[in-house]
Design a protein around this motif. Structure first.
Motif, PDB file in Angstrom:
ATOM      1  N   MET A 194       0.682  -1.172  -0.102  1.00 49.63           N
ATOM      2  CA  MET A 194      -0.021   0.181   0.073  1.00 49.63           C
ATOM      3  C   MET A 194       0.816   1.280   0.013  1.00 49.63           C
ATOM      4  N   VAL A 195       1.888   1.369   0.873  1.00 45.38           N
ATOM      5  CA  VAL A 195       2.708   2.315   0.817  1.00 45.38           C
ATOM      6  C   VAL A 195       3.430   2.514  -0.537  1.00 45.38           C
ATOM      7  N   ALA A 196       3.791   1.537  -1.235  1.00 42.94           N
ATOM      8  CA  ALA A 196       4.640   1.577  -2.568  1.00 42.94           C
ATOM      9  C   ALA A 196       3.514   1.996  -3.480  1.00 42.94           C
ATOM     10  N   VAL A 197       2.497   1.605  -3.614  1.00 42.74           N
ATOM     11  CA  VAL A 197       1.285   2.082  -4.623  1.00 42.74           C
ATOM     12  C   VAL A 197       1.069   3.492  -4.020  1.00 42.74           C
ATOM     13  N   LEU A 198       0.702   3.988  -2.952  1.00 39.46           N
ATOM     14  CA  LEU A 198       0.232   5.479  -2.687  1.00 39.46           C
ATOM     15  C   LEU A 198       1.489   6.465  -2.712  1.00 39.46           C
ATOM     16  N   LEU A 199       2.600   5.964  -2.669  1.00 40.38           N
ATOM     17  CA  LEU A 199       3.806   6.846  -2.815  1.00 40.38           C
ATOM     18  C   LEU A 199       3.948   7.572  -3.973  1.00 40.38           C
ATOM     19  N   ALA A 200       3.951   7.031  -5.263  1.00 37.61           N
ATOM     20  CA  ALA A 200       3.935   7.666  -6.543  1.00 37.61           C
ATOM     21  C   ALA A 200       2.958   8.709  -6.572  1.00 37.61           C
ATOM     22  N   PRO A 201       1.603   8.581  -6.375  1.00 36.30           N
ATOM     23  CA  PRO A 201       0.667   9.787  -6.600  1.00 36.30           C
ATOM     24  C   PRO A 201       1.104  11.022  -5.366  1.00 36.30           C
TER      25      PRO A 201
ATOM     26  N   SER B  44       3.755  18.735  -8.289  1.00 38.25           N
ATOM     27  CA  SER B  44       2.605  19.654  -8.919  1.00 38.25           C
ATOM     28  C   SER B  44       2.571  21.128  -8.047  1.00 38.25           C
ATOM     29  N   GLY B  45       2.434  20.853  -6.771  1.00 31.86           N
ATOM     30  CA  GLY B  45       2.365  21.899  -5.936  1.00 31.86           C
ATOM     31  C   GLY B  45       3.609  22.836  -5.925  1.00 31.86           C
ATOM     32  N   LEU B  46       4.891  22.225  -6.013  1.00 35.78           N
ATOM     33  CA  LEU B  46       5.755  23.173  -6.135  1.00 35.78           C
ATOM     34  C   LEU B  46       5.971  23.935  -7.470  1.00 35.78           C
ATOM     35  N   MET B  47       5.682  23.401  -8.394  1.00 32.90           N
ATOM     36  CA  MET B  47       5.359  23.968  -9.724  1.00 32.90           C
ATOM     37  C   MET B  47       4.527  25.057  -9.702  1.00 32.90           C
ATOM     38  N   GLY B  48       3.470  24.719  -8.954  1.00 29.75           N
ATOM     39  CA  GLY B  48       2.477  25.746  -8.885  1.00 29.75           C
ATOM     40  C   GLY B  48       2.970  27.024  -8.082  1.00 29.75           C
ATOM     41  N   GLN B  49       3.760  26.877  -7.200  1.00 27.56           N
ATOM     42  CA  GLN B  49       4.242  27.727  -6.348  1.00 27.56           C
ATOM     43  C   GLN B  49       5.154  28.510  -7.211  1.00 27.56           C
ATOM     44  N   GLN B  50       6.129  27.920  -8.200  1.00 31.52           N
ATOM     45  CA  GLN B  50       6.978  28.776  -8.887  1.00 31.52           C
ATOM     46  C   GLN B  50       6.336  29.624 -10.000  1.00 31.52           C
ATOM     47  N   VAL B  51       4.990  29.091 -10.578  1.00 33.30           N
ATOM     48  CA  VAL B  51       4.327  29.990 -11.451  1.00 33.30           C
ATOM     49  C   VAL B  51       3.739  31.297 -10.427  1.00 33.30           C
ATOM     50  N   ALA B  52       3.362  30.843  -9.353  1.00 28.65           N
ATOM     51  CA  ALA B  52       2.661  31.739  -8.696  1.00 28.65           C
ATOM     52  C   ALA B  52       4.058  32.942  -8.418  1.00 28.65           C
ATOM     53  N   ASN B  53       5.017  32.753  -8.146  1.00 32.16           N
ATOM     54  CA  ASN B  53       6.304  33.605  -7.866  1.00 32.16           C
ATOM     55  C   ASN B  53       6.500  34.280  -8.971  1.00 32.16           C
ATOM     56  N   ASP B  54       6.524  33.707 -10.362  1.00 34.08           N
ATOM     57  CA  ASP B  54       6.849  34.445 -11.403  1.00 34.08           C
ATOM     58  C   ASP B  54       5.761  35.412 -12.116  1.00 34.08           C
ATOM     59  N   GLN B  55       4.518  35.125 -11.568  1.00 37.34           N
ATOM     60  CA  GLN B  55       3.586  36.039 -11.727  1.00 37.34           C
ATOM     61  C   GLN B  55       3.590  37.201 -10.637  1.00 37.34           C
ATOM     62  N   SER B  56       4.007  37.040  -9.613  1.00 36.29           N
ATOM     63  CA  SER B  56       4.165  37.833  -8.491  1.00 36.29           C
ATOM     64  C   SER B  56       5.052  38.953  -9.110  1.00 36.29           C
ATOM     65  N   THR B  57       6.531  38.569  -9.372  1.00 38.55           N
ATOM     66  CA  THR B  57       7.326  39.000  -9.901  1.00 38.55           C
ATOM     67  C   THR B  57       7.174  40.200 -11.116  1.00 38.55           C
ATOM     68  N   GLN B  58       6.198  39.514 -12.109  1.00 40.76           N
ATOM     69  CA  GLN B  58       5.859  40.222 -13.269  1.00 40.76           C
ATOM     70  C   GLN B  58       4.910  41.353 -12.894  1.00 40.76           C
ATOM     71  N   ALA B  59       3.993  41.130 -11.777  1.00 45.12           N
ATOM     72  CA  ALA B  59       3.116  41.940 -11.428  1.00 45.12           C
ATOM     73  C   ALA B  59       4.021  43.269 -10.614  1.00 45.12           C
ATOM     74  N   LEU B  60       4.799  42.854  -9.919  1.00 50.64           N
ATOM     75  CA  LEU B  60       5.720  44.073  -9.181  1.00 50.64           C
ATOM     76  C   LEU B  60       6.562  44.901 -10.282  1.00 50.64           C
ATOM     77  N   SER B  61       7.019  44.406 -11.274  1.00 43.52           N
ATOM     78  CA  SER B  61       7.726  45.058 -12.378  1.00 43.52           C
ATOM     79  C   SER B  61       6.711  45.943 -13.090  1.00 43.52           C
TER      80      SER B  61
ATOM     81  N   LEU C  21       3.954  11.675  -4.547  1.00 48.73           N
ATOM     82  CA  LEU C  21       5.232  12.570  -4.975  1.00 48.73           C
ATOM     83  C   LEU C  21       4.767  13.480  -6.161  1.00 48.73           C
ATOM     84  N   GLN C  22       3.767  12.876  -7.067  1.00 53.65           N
ATOM     85  CA  GLN C  22       3.485  13.654  -8.164  1.00 53.65           C
ATOM     86  C   GLN C  22       2.517  14.803  -7.614  1.00 53.65           C
ATOM     87  N   ALA C  23       1.760  14.679  -6.684  1.00 53.34           N
ATOM     88  CA  ALA C  23       0.838  15.798  -6.274  1.00 53.34           C
ATOM     89  C   ALA C  23       2.132  16.787  -5.550  1.00 53.34           C
TER      90      ALA C  23
END
Length: 139
Positions: free
Chosen positions: A21-28, A35-52, A30-32
């Motif tokens: 069960m741990v092995a099966v649930l570990l992949a989703p 995805s959350g970390l990539m979303g944070q990067q997009v939010a940081n980029d948009q914030s930087t553009q808005a400040l500019s 890590l993927q989640a």
């Protein structure tokens, strides 16, 4: 004694099932997380553009009204789509464009109404995007 053997076997099956069960649930999981970390990067980029954009708008608004008004009298100026080359960023990869025109609050006007509409947006952005401000010659 047979009771001990069946109890030991049950514990082993439980351990194997828990590991699967741990092995099966570990992949989703890590993927989640990724995805959350990539979303944070997009939010940081948009914030930087808005400040500019806000920085460029503040820079333009700090100029005297007479300088801004002169931009509306330049050749091809005073329309909702005319770009002030003197106040926009120089040509490059990411360029902030400044549009200035005389207005009465509803559209471009030929006469001096004492009110200027200033828009700062990224090059290639839709016409309704960016930051907009009004500048009055009386303030």
């Amino acid at each position: 004694m047979s009771a001990n053997r069946s109890h030991r076997g049950l514990a082993y099956i439980e351990a194997v099932l828990a590991t699967v069960m741990v092995a099966v649930l570990l992949a989703p999981s890590l993927q989640a997380l990724s995805s959350g970390l990539m979303g944070q990067q997009v939010a940081n980029d948009q914030s930087t553009q808005a400040l500019s954009l806000q920085s460029k708008l503040d820079e333009v608004l700090a100029k005297p009204y007479s300088v801004l008004f002169a931009q509306t009298q330049a050749s091809g100026g005073n329309t909702a789509s005319s770009i002030s080359l003197a106040l926009s960023d120089p040509p490059g990869s990411s360029r902030r464009l400044v549009t200035i025109y005389r207005t009465n609050g509803s559209g471009a006007m030929a006469a001096d109404t004492g009110l200027l509409r200033i828009r700062v947006a990224w090059e290639g952005a839709p016409s309704e995007s960016g930051l907009v401000a009004l500048r009055s010659k009386w303030l």
